[in-house]
Enzyme design. Structure first.
Site, PDB file in Angstrom:
ATOM      1  N   LYS A   1      -7.733 -21.844 -23.712  1.00  0.00           N
ATOM      2  CA  LYS A   1      -7.555 -21.025 -24.927  1.00  0.00           C
ATOM      3  C   LYS A   1      -8.348 -19.727 -24.802  1.00  0.00           C
ATOM      4  O   LYS A   1      -7.830 -18.646 -25.039  1.00  0.00           O
ATOM      5  CB  LYS A   1      -8.047 -21.807 -26.152  1.00  0.00           C
ATOM      6  CG  LYS A   1      -8.209 -20.943 -27.387  1.00  0.00           C
ATOM      7  CD  LYS A   1      -8.699 -21.718 -28.588  1.00  0.00           C
ATOM      8  CE  LYS A   1     -10.196 -21.833 -28.704  1.00  0.00           C
ATOM      9  NZ  LYS A   1     -10.900 -20.659 -29.234  1.00  0.00           N
ATOM     10  N   ASN A   2      -9.625 -19.850 -24.422  1.00  0.00           N
ATOM     11  CA  ASN A   2     -10.481 -18.662 -24.435  1.00  0.00           C
ATOM     12  C   ASN A   2     -10.153 -17.671 -23.319  1.00  0.00           C
ATOM     13  O   ASN A   2     -10.601 -16.529 -23.349  1.00  0.00           O
ATOM     14  CB  ASN A   2     -11.958 -19.064 -24.363  1.00  0.00           C
ATOM     15  CG  ASN A   2     -12.457 -19.583 -25.697  1.00  0.00           C
ATOM     16  OD1 ASN A   2     -11.717 -19.584 -26.681  1.00  0.00           O
ATOM     17  ND2 ASN A   2     -13.699 -20.027 -25.740  1.00  0.00           N
TER      18      ASN A   2
ATOM     19  N   CYS B   1     -18.180 -16.436 -39.925  1.00  0.00           N
ATOM     20  CA  CYS B   1     -17.425 -17.666 -39.736  1.00  0.00           C
ATOM     21  C   CYS B   1     -18.396 -18.821 -39.776  1.00  0.00           C
ATOM     22  O   CYS B   1     -19.601 -18.623 -39.863  1.00  0.00           O
ATOM     23  CB  CYS B   1     -16.638 -17.644 -38.435  1.00  0.00           C
ATOM     24  SG  CYS B   1     -17.683 -17.863 -37.034  1.00  0.00           S
TER      25      CYS B   1
ATOM     26  N   ARG C   1     -21.843 -13.683 -36.409  1.00  0.00           N
ATOM     27  CA  ARG C   1     -20.975 -13.164 -35.347  1.00  0.00           C
ATOM     28  C   ARG C   1     -20.502 -11.729 -35.573  1.00  0.00           C
ATOM     29  O   ARG C   1     -19.312 -11.476 -35.770  1.00  0.00           O
ATOM     30  CB  ARG C   1     -19.767 -14.088 -35.149  1.00  0.00           C
ATOM     31  CG  ARG C   1     -20.184 -15.462 -34.720  1.00  0.00           C
ATOM     32  CD  ARG C   1     -19.005 -16.361 -34.493  1.00  0.00           C
ATOM     33  NE  ARG C   1     -18.508 -16.328 -33.146  1.00  0.00           N
ATOM     34  CZ  ARG C   1     -17.539 -17.125 -32.702  1.00  0.00           C
ATOM     35  NH1 ARG C   1     -16.965 -17.960 -33.504  1.00  0.00           N
ATOM     36  NH2 ARG C   1     -17.125 -17.045 -31.463  1.00  0.00           N
TER      37      ARG C   1
ATOM     38  N   ASP D   1     -20.143 -24.174 -26.316  1.00  0.00           N
ATOM     39  CA  ASP D   1     -18.897 -24.849 -26.718  1.00  0.00           C
ATOM     40  C   ASP D   1     -18.846 -26.326 -26.295  1.00  0.00           C
ATOM     41  O   ASP D   1     -17.906 -27.027 -26.660  1.00  0.00           O
ATOM     42  CB  ASP D   1     -17.675 -24.115 -26.131  1.00  0.00           C
ATOM     43  CG  ASP D   1     -17.386 -22.821 -26.871  1.00  0.00           C
ATOM     44  OD1 ASP D   1     -18.033 -22.555 -27.897  1.00  0.00           O
ATOM     45  OD2 ASP D   1     -16.502 -22.069 -26.419  1.00  0.00           O
TER      46      ASP D   1
ATOM     47  N   ARG E   1      -6.742 -25.719 -33.283  1.00  0.00           N
ATOM     48  CA  ARG E   1      -6.954 -24.371 -32.742  1.00  0.00           C
ATOM     49  C   ARG E   1      -7.317 -24.423 -31.267  1.00  0.00           C
ATOM     50  O   ARG E   1      -7.192 -23.413 -30.573  1.00  0.00           O
ATOM     51  CB  ARG E   1      -8.100 -23.678 -33.491  1.00  0.00           C
ATOM     52  CG  ARG E   1      -7.777 -23.350 -34.917  1.00  0.00           C
ATOM     53  CD  ARG E   1      -8.886 -22.543 -35.530  1.00  0.00           C
ATOM     54  NE  ARG E   1      -9.362 -21.543 -34.590  1.00  0.00           N
ATOM     55  CZ  ARG E   1     -10.617 -21.151 -34.480  1.00  0.00           C
ATOM     56  NH1 ARG E   1     -11.539 -21.651 -35.237  1.00  0.00           N
ATOM     57  NH2 ARG E   1     -10.941 -20.237 -33.586  1.00  0.00           N
TER      58      ARG E   1
HETATM   59  C1  UD1 Z   1     -16.718 -16.521 -27.136  1.00  0.00           C
HETATM   60  C2  UD1 Z   1     -15.841 -17.748 -27.240  1.00  0.00           C
HETATM   61  C3  UD1 Z   1     -16.550 -18.862 -27.983  1.00  0.00           C
HETATM   62  C4  UD1 Z   1     -17.917 -19.133 -27.349  1.00  0.00           C
HETATM   63  C5  UD1 Z   1     -18.710 -17.862 -27.210  1.00  0.00           C
HETATM   64  C6  UD1 Z   1     -20.009 -18.046 -26.465  1.00  0.00           C
HETATM   65  C7  UD1 Z   1     -13.601 -16.832 -27.262  1.00  0.00           C
HETATM   66  C8  UD1 Z   1     -12.373 -16.573 -28.035  1.00  0.00           C
HETATM   67  N1  UD1 Z   1     -14.620 -17.390 -27.920  1.00  0.00           N
HETATM   68  O1  UD1 Z   1     -16.958 -16.069 -28.472  1.00  0.00           O
HETATM   69  O2  UD1 Z   1     -15.744 -20.037 -27.931  1.00  0.00           O
HETATM   70  O3  UD1 Z   1     -18.629 -20.044 -28.171  1.00  0.00           O
HETATM   71  O4  UD1 Z   1     -17.936 -16.860 -26.500  1.00  0.00           O
HETATM   72  O5  UD1 Z   1     -19.771 -18.582 -25.189  1.00  0.00           O
HETATM   73  O6  UD1 Z   1     -13.672 -16.597 -26.071  1.00  0.00           O
HETATM   74  N2  UD1 Z   1     -22.939 -11.049 -30.880  1.00  0.00           N
HETATM   75  C9  UD1 Z   1     -23.502  -9.978 -31.561  1.00  0.00           C
HETATM   76  N3  UD1 Z   1     -22.829  -8.786 -31.563  1.00  0.00           N
HETATM   77  C10 UD1 Z   1     -21.631  -8.613 -30.924  1.00  0.00           C
HETATM   78  C11 UD1 Z   1     -21.073  -9.704 -30.246  1.00  0.00           C
HETATM   79  C12 UD1 Z   1     -21.758 -10.908 -30.240  1.00  0.00           C
HETATM   80  O7  UD1 Z   1     -24.578 -10.091 -32.148  1.00  0.00           O
HETATM   81  O8  UD1 Z   1     -21.079  -7.505 -30.970  1.00  0.00           O
HETATM   82  C13 UD1 Z   1     -23.640 -12.346 -30.889  1.00  0.00           C
HETATM   83  C14 UD1 Z   1     -22.830 -13.405 -31.622  1.00  0.00           C
HETATM   84  O9  UD1 Z   1     -23.066 -13.379 -33.016  1.00  0.00           O
HETATM   85  C15 UD1 Z   1     -23.326 -14.675 -30.991  1.00  0.00           C
HETATM   86  C16 UD1 Z   1     -23.591 -14.253 -29.546  1.00  0.00           C
HETATM   87  O10 UD1 Z   1     -23.734 -12.832 -29.576  1.00  0.00           O
HETATM   88  O11 UD1 Z   1     -24.526 -15.101 -31.583  1.00  0.00           O
HETATM   89  C17 UD1 Z   1     -22.485 -14.656 -28.563  1.00  0.00           C
HETATM   90  O12 UD1 Z   1     -21.281 -14.058 -28.949  1.00  0.00           O
HETATM   91  P1  UD1 Z   1     -20.116 -13.733 -27.917  1.00  0.00           P
HETATM   92  O13 UD1 Z   1     -20.564 -14.029 -26.533  1.00  0.00           O
HETATM   93  O14 UD1 Z   1     -19.611 -12.365 -28.200  1.00  0.00           O
HETATM   94  O15 UD1 Z   1     -19.037 -14.815 -28.327  1.00  0.00           O
HETATM   95  P2  UD1 Z   1     -17.511 -14.600 -28.721  1.00  0.00           P
HETATM   96  O16 UD1 Z   1     -16.884 -13.656 -27.785  1.00  0.00           O
HETATM   97  O17 UD1 Z   1     -17.422 -14.349 -30.179  1.00  0.00           O
END
Ligand code: UD1
Length: 416
Positions: free
Chosen positions: A22-23, A115, A120, A303, A395
């Site tokens: 999925k990811n 969420c 996030r 995850d 999902r």
């Molecule tokens: C992706 C995965 C999710 C997984 C996560 C971490 C997808 C669709 N989802 O989520 O399943 O749990 O990686 O491996 O691929 N953050 C910020 N600012 C930003 C972006 C992120 O503060 O602009 C923080 C987030 O709040 C979180 C951390 O960084 O605490 C990790 O987020 P990120 O690696 O971006 O995860 P996702 O891409 O949302």
């Protein structure tokens, strides 16, 4: 709404095949916005988030089709607006921002809300795109982005964000000049996206490392691509064998990408053997508690945290899980406690004291991986577990009850 019923206590035996990731599929679908010409994807899992992404592509001006596990997309007439109705149901929709700016020089994308697993934000996505020349305004719940042709830049992420790295990779592929992304996420799904972009004609190097270099090109073309298998789904089924005291062959298992997970499972007393086309998994005697800290890849994945916690609930001794990626990802703890688990929460640390037996109860799923942990706990528990709100599960797990009943589990879906 559907609920899942599990009658636990049956050791699982047989073969389970892992679906496409999925990811990996979500960013790859958004990257289809960059292609001039048709894209054909295979091994795309049939999941709610994938249907949502395809709907979003339709709205943004693609013609898409989805049949079996094959998805096709062809850009016809791009539009810059990703509406709130879709974005609110799936945070990954924000991954259209980079491609839209790269192709159109403008984007109007609803701001993903908070969420269940934490705030996030997307600040790191926006900061990076600003370095490439985009300007943003946040108004009426939308991110309004404008840019001319994006320009290559040297960007060092504050944190190796998965989505941020993916958005920037897509934007940089069509930018003018070279982009260097430092402290980039190294997750295998980022690598899969980079490989897909390269198959469309992008020039990306450094996949799998924390420094990605992208030479911008004038255009990307259509291609055919097979999405990588889902390492988190695979990891969940490895735990399913261990928690039920069964033996499974997990086929199409991306074992190399599960190093941190297999390391911990082995420490807990789980036998794992990589064979030709599958991984053989079974517990070796009693399962033992261990200490786990979630980290960006190649560390232990957040995850898989909830699923490993379910296993610790029935292990000998005490184990702990420290959640370093998301600030609020322990919603499964209260529900596991309803099944008789003994877990103490201290901030971002969960201390799990193993019990001899979980006992079935009514529980509620709160997010995707929390739902998976409840299914696993239900498989181990005596009696009947009813898991409500399983739309979360839909999902991320393709045909989970069919796959599990195929290896002997008593699990089925009912209308609530
Ligand atoms: C992706 C995965 C999710 C997984 C996560 C971490 C997808 C669709 N989802 O989520 O399943 O749990 O990686 O491996 O691929 N953050 C910020 N600012 C930003 C972006 C992120 O503060 O602009 C923080 C987030 O709040 C979180 C951390 O960084 O605490 C990790 O987020 P990120 O690696 O971006 O995860 P996702 O891409 O949302």
């Amino acid at each position: 709404m559907d609920k899942l019923i599990v009658e636990g206590g049956v050791p699982l035996h047989g073969r389970i095949t892992v679906s496409g990731s999925k990811n990996a599929a979500l960013p790859i679908l958004m990257a289809c916005l960059l292609a001039e010409g048709p894209v054909a994807l295979s091994n795309v899992p049939r999941l709610r988030d994938i249907h949502t992404s395809l709907r979003l592509l339709d709205i943004l001006g693609c013609e898409t089709e989805f049949s079996g596990n094959e998805a096709t997309s062809c850009v016809t007439n791009l539009s810059p607006e990703a509406p709130y109705d879709l974005v609110k149901t799936m945070r990954a929709s924000v991954l259209c921002l980079g491609p839209l700016l790269a192709r159109l020089g403008e984007a109007r994308v609803a701001l993903p809300g908070g969420c269940a697993i934490g705030a996030r934000p997307v600040d790191l996505h926006l900061k990076g795109l600003e370095r490439m020349g985009a300007e943003f305004e946040l108004t009426e719940g939308y991110i309004l982005g404008k840019s001319g042709r994006l320009k290559g830049a040297h960007i060092t992420f504050d944190f190796p964000t998965v989505g941020g790295t993916e958005n920037l990779l897509m934007a940089a592929s069509l930018a003018e000049g070279e982009t260097i992304l430092e402290n980039a996420a190294r997750e295998p799904e980022v690598t899969d996206l980079a490989n897909f972009l390269n198959a469309m004609g992008a020039k990306i190097t450094g996949q799998g490392t924390s420094v990605l270099r992208v030479q911008g090109v004038e255009k990307l073309t259509g291609c055919s691509y097979r999405v990588m298998p889902d390492r988190i789904e695979a990891g969940t089924y490895l735990v399913a064998a261990a928690i039920t005291g069964g033996e499974l062959e997990v086929a199409d298992c991306p074992f190399q990408e599960l190093d941190a997970v297999s390391y911990k499972l082995r420490e807990m007393g789980v036998w794992l053997e990589e064979r030709d086309d599958h991984v053989l998994v079974r517990p070796e005697g009693r399962i033992r508690g261990v200490d786990v800290v979630t980290q960006p890849y190649p560390g232990f994945p957040t995850d898989m945290q909830a699923q490993l916690m379910a296993l610790m609930c029935v292990a000998d001794g005490t184990g702990s899980i420290e959640e370093k990626i998301f600030e609020n990802r322990f919603m499964h703890v209260q529900e596991l406690a309803r099944l008789g688990a003994n877990i103490t929460l201290k901030g971002r640390m969960g201390i799990v004291r193993g019990v001899d037996q979980l006992v079935g109860a009514q529980v509620m799923a709160s997010d995707l991986r929390a739902s998976a942990s409840l299914v696993l706990a239900g498989l181990a528990a005596s009696g009947r577990t009813e898991i409500s709100r399983i739309y979360h599960l839909d999902r991320g797990y393709e045909g989970i009850e069919d796959k599990l009943s195929g290896v002997g589990a008593r699990i089925w879906r009912e209308k609530e």
